[in-house]
Design a protein around this motif. Structure first.
Motif, PDB file in Angstrom:
ATOM      1  N   GLY A  54      11.768  98.401  34.861  1.00 55.06           N
ATOM      2  CA  GLY A  54      11.000  97.880  35.999  1.00 55.06           C
ATOM      3  C   GLY A  54       9.619  97.361  35.633  1.00 55.06           C
ATOM      4  N   LYS A  55       9.466  96.802  34.418  1.00 56.50           N
ATOM      5  CA  LYS A  55       8.139  96.322  33.979  1.00 56.50           C
ATOM      6  C   LYS A  55       7.738  94.998  34.641  1.00 56.50           C
ATOM      7  N   TYR A  56       8.687  94.326  35.267  1.00 56.25           N
ATOM      8  CA  TYR A  56       8.375  93.042  35.918  1.00 56.25           C
ATOM      9  C   TYR A  56       8.551  93.160  37.434  1.00 56.25           C
ATOM     10  N   ASP A  57       7.797  92.359  38.160  1.00 55.19           N
ATOM     11  CA  ASP A  57       7.938  92.305  39.613  1.00 55.19           C
ATOM     12  C   ASP A  57       9.076  91.371  40.017  1.00 55.19           C
ATOM     13  N   LEU A  58       9.337  90.390  39.174  1.00 56.69           N
ATOM     14  CA  LEU A  58      10.326  89.368  39.542  1.00 56.69           C
ATOM     15  C   LEU A  58      10.878  88.707  38.283  1.00 56.69           C
ATOM     16  N   LEU A  59      12.177  88.441  38.282  1.00 55.00           N
ATOM     17  CA  LEU A  59      12.789  87.595  37.251  1.00 55.00           C
ATOM     18  C   LEU A  59      13.220  86.296  37.922  1.00 55.00           C
ATOM     19  N   VAL A  60      12.739  85.176  37.393  1.00 56.64           N
ATOM     20  CA  VAL A  60      13.166  83.862  37.878  1.00 56.64           C
ATOM     21  C   VAL A  60      14.102  83.265  36.829  1.00 56.64           C
ATOM     22  N   VAL A  61      15.204  82.694  37.266  1.00 55.93           N
ATOM     23  CA  VAL A  61      16.070  81.934  36.352  1.00 55.93           C
ATOM     24  C   VAL A  61      16.080  80.503  36.880  1.00 55.93           C
ATOM     25  N   SER A  62      15.329  79.622  36.224  1.00 55.90           N
ATOM     26  CA  SER A  62      15.200  78.245  36.711  1.00 55.90           C
ATOM     27  C   SER A  62      14.813  77.310  35.579  1.00 55.90           C
ATOM     28  N   PRO A  63      15.589  76.262  35.335  1.00 54.79           N
ATOM     29  CA  PRO A  63      16.857  75.970  35.966  1.00 54.79           C
ATOM     30  C   PRO A  63      17.965  76.858  35.398  1.00 54.79           C
ATOM     31  N   ALA A  64      18.972  77.120  36.232  1.00 57.63           N
ATOM     32  CA  ALA A  64      20.126  77.904  35.784  1.00 57.63           C
ATOM     33  C   ALA A  64      21.325  76.973  35.631  1.00 57.63           C
ATOM     34  N   SER A  79      17.966  93.593  35.143  1.00 58.71           N
ATOM     35  CA  SER A  79      17.163  93.552  36.370  1.00 58.71           C
ATOM     36  C   SER A  79      17.895  94.275  37.497  1.00 58.71           C
ATOM     37  N   GLY A  80      19.198  94.090  37.560  1.00 58.55           N
ATOM     38  CA  GLY A  80      19.993  94.798  38.566  1.00 58.55           C
ATOM     39  C   GLY A  80      19.856  96.303  38.389  1.00 58.55           C
ATOM     40  N   LYS A  81      19.833  96.739  37.125  1.00 57.60           N
ATOM     41  CA  LYS A  81      19.757  98.189  36.872  1.00 57.60           C
ATOM     42  C   LYS A  81      18.354  98.732  37.140  1.00 57.60           C
ATOM     43  N   GLY A  82      17.353  97.897  36.930  1.00 55.75           N
ATOM     44  CA  GLY A  82      15.970  98.366  37.119  1.00 55.75           C
ATOM     45  C   GLY A  82      15.385  97.984  38.465  1.00 55.75           C
ATOM     46  N   VAL A  83      16.241  97.479  39.342  1.00 57.86           N
ATOM     47  CA  VAL A  83      15.837  97.044  40.688  1.00 57.86           C
ATOM     48  C   VAL A  83      14.664  96.051  40.638  1.00 57.86           C
ATOM     49  N   VAL A  84      14.754  95.101  39.726  1.00 60.64           N
ATOM     50  CA  VAL A  84      13.800  93.978  39.681  1.00 60.64           C
ATOM     51  C   VAL A  84      14.444  92.824  40.449  1.00 60.64           C
ATOM     52  N   SER A  85      13.732  92.247  41.403  1.00 63.83           N
ATOM     53  CA  SER A  85      14.294  91.136  42.181  1.00 63.83           C
ATOM     54  C   SER A  85      14.522  89.923  41.280  1.00 63.83           C
ATOM     55  N   VAL A  86      15.564  89.177  41.595  1.00 64.07           N
ATOM     56  CA  VAL A  86      15.881  87.971  40.825  1.00 64.07           C
ATOM     57  C   VAL A  86      15.864  86.764  41.761  1.00 64.07           C
ATOM     58  N   ALA A  87      15.167  85.705  41.342  1.00 68.13           N
ATOM     59  CA  ALA A  87      15.191  84.413  42.057  1.00 68.13           C
ATOM     60  C   ALA A  87      15.890  83.425  41.128  1.00 68.13           C
ATOM     61  N   ILE A  88      16.887  82.757  41.626  1.00 67.38           N
ATOM     62  CA  ILE A  88      17.656  81.866  40.741  1.00 67.38           C
ATOM     63  C   ILE A  88      17.754  80.466  41.349  1.00 67.38           C
ATOM     64  N   VAL A  89      17.600  79.460  40.495  1.00 63.42           N
ATOM     65  CA  VAL A  89      17.688  78.056  40.928  1.00 63.42           C
ATOM     66  C   VAL A  89      18.864  77.413  40.180  1.00 63.42           C
ATOM     67  N   PRO A  90      20.066  77.498  40.762  1.00 68.20           N
ATOM     68  CA  PRO A  90      21.228  76.898  40.088  1.00 68.20           C
ATOM     69  C   PRO A  90      21.183  75.382  40.228  1.00 68.20           C
TER      70      PRO A  90
END
Ligand SMILES: Cc1cc2nc3c(=O)[nH]c(=O)nc-3n(C[C@H](O)[C@H](O)[C@H](O)COP(=O)(O)O)c2cc1C
Length: 229
Positions: free
Chosen positions: A81-91, A115-126
């Protein structure tokens, strides 16, 4: 905010992603993660050095797939949980398909699963999100219909990376998207950013729709739409 931003190998929305990262970097810590293809396409589009320029200290890092081994220990930061957010962009379509089927086989897909295991939110731009045609920009390209096969190819001679085989093609793995060649060719036979129309595949659109079933993951159409508050 401490943000991790993963870039995969899509040309579409790549420049827009880099621009959002640059804007955020003055007020947020951003760790950039690159898939192997992500690193290659960033270089082809002349964008890689812009990310180098805003990284270099802890948590403001540029982490490439090539610096990692098989277990991706760096992604332990997400399970902790070291990050507040993971962004994947572009995906890319490839990365989206792996995420929806639970595959973790590279830096980016491991970051998403941890991130799923550490409950870090993910924002993704497919990039493959809406069916039908989409206009996208290519990296530098020879326009052979405009090439008059000069004895001395100024475009090829000007290239600092020797990426151009005159009258044939540009080796995109050598090209760094600097655009010097396009300026050097007086016949306009090198296009530094041709717009082409491509068509989304049903399988890729279907995979993108499956992302909506993931808890803690939000899908965006454009990196500029992501909420960083
Ligand atoms: C110039 C260039 C542009 C590309 N653009 C896209 C794209 O917009 N969307 C996509 O899904 N793949 C695109 N690709 C293909 C991906 O890079 C390729 O599928 C790669 O294996 C994806 O790996 P990754 O998902 O690990 O980053 C592009 C490739 C190149 C050379």
């Amino acid at each position: 905010m401490r943000i991790a931003w993963a870039i995969t190998g899509a040309g579409h929305l790549l420049k827009e992603s880099v621009e959002v990262i640059e804007k955020l970097s003055s007020s947020h810590e951003i760790t950039i993660l690159l898939s192997s293809a992500g690193e290659e396409v960033l270089k082809m589009y002349g964008l890689y050095n812009r990310l180098v320029a805003i990284t270099g200290t802890r948590y403001r890092e540029l982490i490439s797939e090539s610096t990692q081994k098989y277990s991706y220990p760096i992604t332990g930061r997400f399970s902790l949980g070291k990050y507040d957010l993971l962004v994947v962009s572009p995906a890319t379509a490839n990365t989206v398909s792996k995420i929806v089927y639970g595959i973790s086989d590279n830096l980016v897909t491991n970051a998403v699963s941890q991130s799923g295991k550490g409950v870090v939110s993910v924002a993704i731009v497919p990039v493959d999100i809406n069916p039908g045609p989409v206009d996208t920009i290519l990296p530098s390209k020879l326009e052979l219909n405009k090439c008059i096969k000069c004895d001395r190819c100024d475009g090829a001679i000007s290239c600092p990376n020797n990426a151009i085989t005159p009258y044939e093609e540009i080796d995109l793995l050598k090209c760094v998207g600097c655009g010097i060649c396009a300026d050097a060719c007086q016949y306009g036979a090198i296009n530094p950013g041709k717009v082409v129309t491509i068509y989304m595949r049903d399988i890729d659109i279907g995979n993108t729709q499956k992302l909506n079933d993931f808890e803690g993951l939000t899908v965006y159409e454009n990196p500029e739409d992501i909420d960083f508050s």
